[in-house]
Structure formats: structure tokens, C-alpha cells
Motif scaffolding. Structure first.
Motif, PDB file in Angstrom:
ATOM      1  N   ASN A 182      -9.061  -9.727  26.940  1.00  0.00           N
ATOM      2  CA  ASN A 182      -8.601  -9.389  28.288  1.00  0.00           C
ATOM      3  C   ASN A 182      -7.800  -8.089  28.290  1.00  0.00           C
ATOM      4  N   VAL A 183      -8.125  -7.212  29.220  1.00  0.00           N
ATOM      5  CA  VAL A 183      -7.417  -5.940  29.371  1.00  0.00           C
ATOM      6  C   VAL A 183      -7.067  -5.756  30.848  1.00  0.00           C
ATOM      7  N   VAL A 184      -5.810  -5.463  31.116  1.00  0.00           N
ATOM      8  CA  VAL A 184      -5.362  -5.173  32.484  1.00  0.00           C
ATOM      9  C   VAL A 184      -4.891  -3.727  32.533  1.00  0.00           C
ATOM     10  N   LEU A 185      -5.455  -2.940  33.468  1.00  0.00           N
ATOM     11  CA  LEU A 185      -5.172  -1.510  33.591  1.00  0.00           C
ATOM     12  C   LEU A 185      -4.304  -1.249  34.817  1.00  0.00           C
ATOM     13  N   VAL A 186      -3.220  -0.499  34.626  1.00  0.00           N
ATOM     14  CA  VAL A 186      -2.259  -0.224  35.702  1.00  0.00           C
ATOM     15  C   VAL A 186      -2.168   1.289  35.915  1.00  0.00           C
ATOM     16  N   HIS A 187      -2.568   1.746  37.093  1.00  0.00           N
ATOM     17  CA  HIS A 187      -2.553   3.190  37.368  1.00  0.00           C
ATOM     18  C   HIS A 187      -1.144   3.684  37.699  1.00  0.00           C
ATOM     19  N   GLY A 188      -1.010   4.991  37.764  1.00  0.00           N
ATOM     20  CA  GLY A 188       0.283   5.593  38.040  1.00  0.00           C
ATOM     21  C   GLY A 188       0.424   6.082  39.471  1.00  0.00           C
ATOM     22  N   ALA A 189       1.459   6.887  39.689  1.00  0.00           N
ATOM     23  CA  ALA A 189       1.683   7.496  41.003  1.00  0.00           C
ATOM     24  C   ALA A 189       0.652   8.601  41.219  1.00  0.00           C
ATOM     25  N   PHE A 190       0.448   8.965  42.480  1.00  0.00           N
ATOM     26  CA  PHE A 190      -0.481  10.043  42.852  1.00  0.00           C
ATOM     27  C   PHE A 190      -1.903   9.727  42.382  1.00  0.00           C
ATOM     28  N   ALA A 191      -2.235   8.445  42.346  1.00  0.00           N
ATOM     29  CA  ALA A 191      -3.555   8.010  41.868  1.00  0.00           C
ATOM     30  C   ALA A 191      -3.857   6.635  42.451  1.00  0.00           C
ATOM     31  N   ASP A 192      -5.040   6.123  42.129  1.00  0.00           N
ATOM     32  CA  ASP A 192      -5.364   4.737  42.437  1.00  0.00           C
ATOM     33  C   ASP A 192      -6.256   4.199  41.326  1.00  0.00           C
ATOM     34  N   GLY A 193      -6.737   2.982  41.487  1.00  0.00           N
ATOM     35  CA  GLY A 193      -7.472   2.342  40.410  1.00  0.00           C
ATOM     36  C   GLY A 193      -8.833   2.933  40.113  1.00  0.00           C
ATOM     37  N   SER A 194      -9.376   3.760  41.007  1.00  0.00           N
ATOM     38  CA  SER A 194     -10.724   4.300  40.798  1.00  0.00           C
ATOM     39  C   SER A 194     -10.823   5.188  39.566  1.00  0.00           C
ATOM     40  N   GLY A 195      -9.706   5.763  39.148  1.00  0.00           N
ATOM     41  CA  GLY A 195      -9.733   6.643  37.976  1.00  0.00           C
ATOM     42  C   GLY A 195     -10.068   5.927  36.676  1.00  0.00           C
ATOM     43  N   TRP A 196      -9.954   4.602  36.660  1.00  0.00           N
ATOM     44  CA  TRP A 196     -10.220   3.841  35.445  1.00  0.00           C
ATOM     45  C   TRP A 196     -11.705   3.553  35.239  1.00  0.00           C
ATOM     46  N   LYS A 197     -12.581   4.002  36.120  1.00  0.00           N
ATOM     47  CA  LYS A 197     -13.984   3.578  36.076  1.00  0.00           C
ATOM     48  C   LYS A 197     -14.651   3.839  34.732  1.00  0.00           C
ATOM     49  N   GLY A 198     -14.497   5.041  34.192  1.00  0.00           N
ATOM     50  CA  GLY A 198     -15.140   5.369  32.917  1.00  0.00           C
ATOM     51  C   GLY A 198     -14.659   4.474  31.790  1.00  0.00           C
ATOM     52  N   LEU A 199     -13.358   4.254  31.726  1.00  0.00           N
ATOM     53  CA  LEU A 199     -12.792   3.392  30.692  1.00  0.00           C
ATOM     54  C   LEU A 199     -13.254   1.946  30.893  1.00  0.00           C
ATOM     55  N   TYR A 200     -13.298   1.515  32.132  1.00  0.00           N
ATOM     56  CA  TYR A 200     -13.799   0.175  32.459  1.00  0.00           C
ATOM     57  C   TYR A 200     -15.223  -0.013  31.924  1.00  0.00           C
ATOM     58  N   GLN A 201     -16.071   0.960  32.150  1.00  0.00           N
ATOM     59  CA  GLN A 201     -17.467   0.841  31.711  1.00  0.00           C
ATOM     60  C   GLN A 201     -17.578   0.747  30.197  1.00  0.00           C
ATOM     61  N   ILE A 202     -16.794   1.528  29.490  1.00  0.00           N
ATOM     62  CA  ILE A 202     -16.827   1.494  28.022  1.00  0.00           C
ATOM     63  C   ILE A 202     -16.369   0.137  27.501  1.00  0.00           C
ATOM     64  N   LEU A 203     -15.267  -0.350  28.032  1.00  0.00           N
ATOM     65  CA  LEU A 203     -14.696  -1.602  27.526  1.00  0.00           C
ATOM     66  C   LEU A 203     -15.550  -2.816  27.885  1.00  0.00           C
ATOM     67  N   THR A 204     -16.082  -2.849  29.096  1.00  0.00           N
ATOM     68  CA  THR A 204     -16.891  -4.005  29.483  1.00  0.00           C
ATOM     69  C   THR A 204     -18.192  -4.072  28.672  1.00  0.00           C
ATOM     70  N   LYS A 205     -18.746  -2.916  28.321  1.00  0.00           N
ATOM     71  CA  LYS A 205     -19.947  -2.905  27.487  1.00  0.00           C
ATOM     72  C   LYS A 205     -19.664  -3.445  26.087  1.00  0.00           C
ATOM     73  N   LYS A 206     -18.418  -3.386  25.684  1.00  0.00           N
ATOM     74  CA  LYS A 206     -18.017  -3.914  24.376  1.00  0.00           C
ATOM     75  C   LYS A 206     -17.558  -5.371  24.469  1.00  0.00           C
ATOM     76  N   GLY A 207     -17.701  -5.958  25.638  1.00  0.00           N
ATOM     77  CA  GLY A 207     -17.393  -7.375  25.784  1.00  0.00           C
ATOM     78  C   GLY A 207     -16.021  -7.719  26.295  1.00  0.00           C
TER      79      GLY A 207
END
Length: 259
Positions: A36-61
Motif C-alpha cells: 500500500n502506498v499513499v501519495l500526498v501532494h503539496g501546495a500550488f498543486a493537486d493530485g493529478s501530478g502523481w499520475k506517472g508515478l501511480y502508473q509505474i507503481l500499480t504496474k508493479k503490483g
């Protein structure tokens, strides 16, 4: 002759057994055991920036959850993160970027958090706030964080956003990030930490060596003070977007249960 032949066969079988056993032991040491991995974005941003990292990690299970911080206060962001952690089915790696580092420092006390990963992130101690650390070194000329407006909201200067926040992304991607940023109430920067989770849990810190929003010297100083394991990655403040594979490797390292 037959006896010698049998001896060679026995020796070969023994060698194969040893090799197979060693390979299994090494595999067990490197297989991620926290999924399990929980990603927390910072200020001046939102969760959409994590998409690339999300794709890499989910492909690894991995089971990846992205928190959408309200950015209205430290308490509200911690609450949103805790709600995401409540939903996890076991031990979790909690990852924070930038202001998200302050959030995970407090939210990381959740019992399901096994380790913390700071990505070009703030990392205050008990009684400290974020702005204290931001003031420990002169800001880079490219930094575009503006003073709070009459509503107490801090924005990033659009003219500096590309160079100061996302210098190694295309202008098109930087423009999207600027357009999708959350509304950050600056009081969060002055709210102190009550209990720093990194004091009790393993911590990993990524220093973005070309960061213009939180200069690398500040990142190094925080991580060194807390005995956080440091990895340097060449990249801007949004190194998790420009170098997602390298950031993923640090998260994967954190997810391996140490014997």
C-alpha cells in the motif's frame, strides 16, 4: 569410472541446489512486502501530478491511493490523509511532496504507516513549522511564491511557475499544473507540528538537486538532522513528475521489510 561419474552428478546437483536456494533467499530479500502506498501532494498543486508515478507503481503490483488535500489548513490536510490511511488494508508507505512533507510528518503517526518518503519535501520537528525551514536559506531567484492575499491565500506567480516550480517539464505541462493548482491557505505554513512521525518510523528523503522552490541545501539540512536516508535525483521541484522511475525506486526500497 562409474563411481567418478556419480560423484560428478552428485556435486552438480549440490551446486544447483545451492544456487537455487541462494536465488530464493535473495528474491525474498528484495520482494516488496508492503503493497500500500499513499501519495500526498503539496501546495500550488493537486493530485493529478502523481499520475506517472501511480502508473509505474500499480504496474508493479502496488495499491496506490492519492490524497486530494483541501489545503485549507494543516489540520484539514492531515485529516484527509488519515481518512485515506484508514481505508488501507495493512502496512502503508506514506509519501509527501513539498508541503505534503509537513502533512505526512503529522499524519505519519497513523498506526498503518510503516515508513515515510519525503520527495523534495518539508520535514519539521516537534514545535516547528514549515516557514521556519523555508527561511533558513535565501530563496532562488526563480522562486515565485507570493505573499498571502486579503483572504490569507498564497499563490505562485504565474510568470515564474515554469522556471521556479517545474523547470524540467514542458511549458505545456507546467501551464496545466498552474491551472490545476489548489487554493493554499498560508496559515498552514505557520502551524507547528505536534508529533513528528519521523522520530519513530523509517524515513527516506529525495533531494531534488535543481529545486528552485525549496533549495537543495534546506532539504539536505532537514534530512540530515532527522537521520533520513537521502537519495539525490537531478530534477526540479516536481522531480516526481520529471523522474518518476527514480522516485518509484525509493518508494520500492522503503516498501521492503527489513530483516
Amino acid at each position: 569410472m562409474k563411481t567418478l561419474y556419480k560423484s560428478y552428478l552428485a556435486l552438480g546437483a549440490l551446486i544447483l541446489t545451492l544456487l537455487f536456494t541462494t536465488a530464493n533467499v535473495n528474491a525474498q530479500k528484495t520482494v516488496p512486502q508492503i503493497k500500500n502506498v499513499v501519495l500526498v501532494h503539496g501546495a500550488f498543486a493537486d493530485g493529478s501530478g502523481w499520475k506517472g508515478l501511480y502508473q509505474i507503481l500499480t504496474k508493479k503490483g502496488y495499491n496506490v491511493t492519492i490524497v486530494q488535500n483541501p489545503l485549507s489548513s494543516l489540520e484539514d490536510d492531515v485529516k484527509a490523509t488519515n481518512l485515506a490511511l484508514d481505508k488501507q488494508d495493512g502496512p502503508t508507505i506514506l509519501v509527501g511532496h513539498s508541503w505534503g512533507g509537513t502533512v505526512i510528518t503529522e499524519a505519519g503517526n497513523h498506526p498503518k504507516v510503516a515508513a515515510l518518503v519525503y520527495v523534495a519535501a518539508l520535514q519539521p520537528d516537534n514545535g516547528e513549522n514549515s516557514v521556519q525551514w523555508l527561511q533558513t536559506a535565501p530563496p532562488a531567484p526563480e522562486n515565485g511564491v507570493l505573499a498571502p492575499d486579503d483572504k490569507g491565500i498564497a499563490y505562485y506567480d504565474k510568470a515564474k511557475f515554469h522556471a521556479g516550480f517545474a523547470g524540467d517539464l514542458s511549458k505545456e505541462d507546467a501551464d496545466f499544473m498552474f491551472a490545476s493548482q489548489g487554493t493554499f491557505y498560508a496559515k498552514g505554513f505557520t502551524t507547528p507540528i505536534t508529533k513528528a512521525a519521523w522520530r519513530d518510523k523509517p524515513s527516506y528523503g529525495i533531494v531534488a538537486t535543481e529545486d528552485k522552490s525549496i533549495v537543495p541545501s534546506i532539504q539536505h539540512a532537514m534530512y540530515k538532522r532527522s537521520n533520513t536516508k537521502i537519495t539525490e535525483i537531478k530534477g526540479s521541484h516536481v522531480v516526481f513528475i520529471s523522474q518518476p522511475e527514480k522516485v518509484a525506486n525509493v518508494i520500492i526500497e522503503a516498501s521492503v521489510l527489513k530483516k
